[in-house]
Design a protein around this motif. Structure first.
Motif, mmCIF file in Angstrom:
data_model
loop_
_atom_site.group_PDB
_atom_site.id
_atom_site.type_symbol
_atom_site.label_atom_id
_atom_site.label_comp_id
_atom_site.label_asym_id
_atom_site.label_seq_id
_atom_site.Cartn_x
_atom_site.Cartn_y
_atom_site.Cartn_z
ATOM 1 N N ASP A 143 41.151 -21.215 -7.152
ATOM 2 C CA ASP A 143 41.108 -22.683 -7.189
ATOM 3 C C ASP A 143 40.791 -23.251 -5.808
ATOM 4 O O ASP A 143 40.072 -24.251 -5.685
ATOM 5 N N ARG A 144 41.326 -22.622 -4.779
ATOM 6 C CA ARG A 144 41.071 -23.087 -3.414
ATOM 7 C C ARG A 144 39.594 -22.910 -3.054
ATOM 8 O O ARG A 144 39.009 -23.743 -2.358
ATOM 9 N N TRP A 145 39.000 -21.820 -3.506
ATOM 10 C CA TRP A 145 37.577 -21.597 -3.267
ATOM 11 C C TRP A 145 36.739 -22.672 -3.952
ATOM 12 O O TRP A 145 35.847 -23.258 -3.337
ATOM 13 N N VAL A 146 37.021 -22.919 -5.226
ATOM 14 C CA VAL A 146 36.248 -23.906 -5.979
ATOM 15 C C VAL A 146 36.385 -25.287 -5.334
ATOM 16 O O VAL A 146 35.394 -26.020 -5.172
ATOM 17 N N ALA A 147 37.599 -25.649 -4.931
ATOM 18 C CA ALA A 147 37.827 -26.954 -4.324
ATOM 19 C C ALA A 147 37.062 -27.099 -3.010
ATOM 20 O O ALA A 147 36.454 -28.147 -2.735
ATOM 21 N N GLY A 171 33.669 -16.982 -6.595
ATOM 22 C CA GLY A 171 34.961 -16.780 -5.947
ATOM 23 C C GLY A 171 35.583 -15.448 -6.335
ATOM 24 O O GLY A 171 36.152 -14.744 -5.500
ATOM 25 N N ALA A 172 35.480 -15.106 -7.619
ATOM 26 C CA ALA A 172 36.010 -13.821 -8.075
ATOM 27 C C ALA A 172 35.260 -12.662 -7.417
ATOM 28 O O ALA A 172 35.863 -11.638 -7.050
ATOM 29 N N TYR A 173 33.964 -12.840 -7.254
ATOM 30 C CA TYR A 173 33.159 -11.811 -6.582
ATOM 31 C C TYR A 173 33.615 -11.647 -5.126
ATOM 32 O O TYR A 173 33.760 -10.521 -4.623
ATOM 33 N N LEU A 174 33.847 -12.751 -4.459
ATOM 34 C CA LEU A 174 34.316 -12.679 -3.078
ATOM 35 C C LEU A 174 35.683 -12.000 -2.986
ATOM 36 O O LEU A 174 35.920 -11.172 -2.097
ATOM 37 N N LEU A 175 36.574 -12.333 -3.901
ATOM 38 C CA LEU A 175 37.883 -11.685 -3.891
ATOM 39 C C LEU A 175 37.752 -10.185 -4.113
ATOM 40 O O LEU A 175 38.516 -9.400 -3.547
ATOM 41 N N GLY A 176 36.770 -9.789 -4.904
ATOM 42 C CA GLY A 176 36.505 -8.369 -5.077
ATOM 43 C C GLY A 176 36.083 -7.726 -3.768
ATOM 44 O O GLY A 176 36.513 -6.606 -3.437
ATOM 45 N N VAL A 224 44.366 -16.925 7.043
ATOM 46 C CA VAL A 224 43.405 -17.777 7.742
ATOM 47 C C VAL A 224 43.285 -19.118 7.028
ATOM 48 O O VAL A 224 43.302 -20.187 7.663
ATOM 49 N N LEU A 225 43.166 -19.083 5.709
ATOM 50 C CA LEU A 225 43.072 -20.326 4.942
ATOM 51 C C LEU A 225 44.314 -21.203 5.127
ATOM 52 O O LEU A 225 44.211 -22.427 5.226
ATOM 53 N N ASP A 226 45.472 -20.571 5.197
ATOM 54 C CA ASP A 226 46.703 -21.343 5.360
ATOM 55 C C ASP A 226 46.722 -22.079 6.701
ATOM 56 O O ASP A 226 47.171 -23.226 6.786
ATOM 57 N N ASP A 272 36.372 -28.538 4.776
ATOM 58 C CA ASP A 272 35.931 -27.667 3.689
ATOM 59 C C ASP A 272 34.882 -26.661 4.165
ATOM 60 O O ASP A 272 34.824 -25.530 3.662
ATOM 61 N N ARG A 273 34.069 -27.046 5.117
ATOM 62 C CA ARG A 273 33.127 -26.081 5.681
ATOM 63 C C ARG A 273 33.884 -24.964 6.411
ATOM 64 O O ARG A 273 33.491 -23.794 6.340
ATOM 65 N N VAL A 274 34.946 -25.335 7.095
ATOM 66 C CA VAL A 274 35.751 -24.323 7.782
ATOM 67 C C VAL A 274 36.409 -23.405 6.760
ATOM 68 O O VAL A 274 36.488 -22.185 6.951
ATOM 69 N N ARG A 275 36.873 -23.980 5.658
ATOM 70 C CA ARG A 275 37.480 -23.151 4.608
ATOM 71 C C ARG A 275 36.458 -22.170 4.035
ATOM 72 O O ARG A 275 36.762 -20.980 3.822
ATOM 73 N N LEU A 276 35.249 -22.637 3.798
ATOM 74 C CA LEU A 276 34.212 -21.740 3.283
ATOM 75 C C LEU A 276 33.892 -20.644 4.294
ATOM 76 O O LEU A 276 33.694 -19.481 3.929
ATOM 77 N N ALA A 277 33.861 -21.009 5.571
ATOM 78 C CA ALA A 277 33.605 -20.005 6.602
ATOM 79 C C ALA A 277 34.738 -18.982 6.651
ATOM 80 O O ALA A 277 34.495 -17.792 6.894
#
Length: 214
Positions: free
Chosen positions: A6-10, A28-33, A51-53, A66-71
């Motif tokens: 959910d955090r990825w999608v947001a 997102g699921a692919y990235l978690l893999g 890192v996200l926290d 959000d760009r930082v979160r994606l990075a």
């Protein structure tokens, strides 16, 4: 509690992705893999979450949180402990730009996220780069961990580099630690620096002493 997916999608939505929700969820699921690959002992889902926290806690320091979160999601998306130099960061940056583009992210945003990812190779930022500073500070947050967590971190790093002899590892690791200690400040953002700088330097110096003993 909001899931990582959910955090990825947001974050993707917040940064301008136009893809449908199922496509965002699949990416997102692919990235978690990727973050769950067996060669990862430290650079895994726990590190991603940490890192996200930090990014979330200090989001007000960024221009484009959000760009930082994606990075953060992308910064170790490609991780091979046997890679040379900053190949992992370069490959992760290229991967990030490609994936975000396929998700309908504006080209300039995809390129900016890729740039941020590249900064994690040396954690060097410019004079006016609050997004880069927050990402780098979040990536280095582990350096200020309590002794137990810091010991677990260093042990995990050693396992990732199990293919390298003890002598070679100690020399390379010491070089990394010295380069961090020689920085005017490990953390760029004032509130983060005031919170973590002293502890991080104490941890690095203590590890250097252990490495010197062999």
């Amino acid at each position: 509690m909001t899931s990582l997916l959910d955090r990825w999608v947001a974050a993707a939505r917040g940064a301008g992705a136009s893809a449908e929700d199922p496509d965002l969820e699949a990416s997102g699921a692919y990235l978690l893999g990727r973050w769950s690959e067996p060669q990862r002992q430290y650079h895994d889902v726990s590190h991603l979450t940490a890192v996200l926290d930090v990014v979330d806690e200090y989001a007000d320091l960024a221009r484009h949180a959000d760009r930082v979160r994606l990075a953060a999601w992308m910064h170790d998306a490609v991780y091979d402990p046997k890679a040379l130099g900053d190949a992992n960061e370069r490959d992760s940056a290229e991967f990030a730009e490609g994936l975000l583009t396929t998700l309908g992210m504006p080209a300039e945003v995809a390129a900016e996220v890729a740039r941020l990812v590249g900064l994690t190779a040396g954690h060097a930022t410019g004079d006016d780069d609050p997004d880069g500073e927050l990402l780098c500070d979040a990536d280095l947050a582990i350096l200020a961990a309590d002794p137990e967590r810091y010991a677990a971190y260093t042990a995990a790093i050693r396992r990732e580099y199990a293919h390298i002899s003890d002598g070679t590892f100690r020399a390379a690791r010491a070089q990394v630690l010295v380069s961090l200690l020689e920085l005017p400040a490990i953390y760029r953002n004032t509130p983060i620096r005031e919170r973590w700088e002293k502890t991080a330097r104490e941890n690095l110096e203590a590890e250097l002493k252990v490495l010197a003993k062999g």
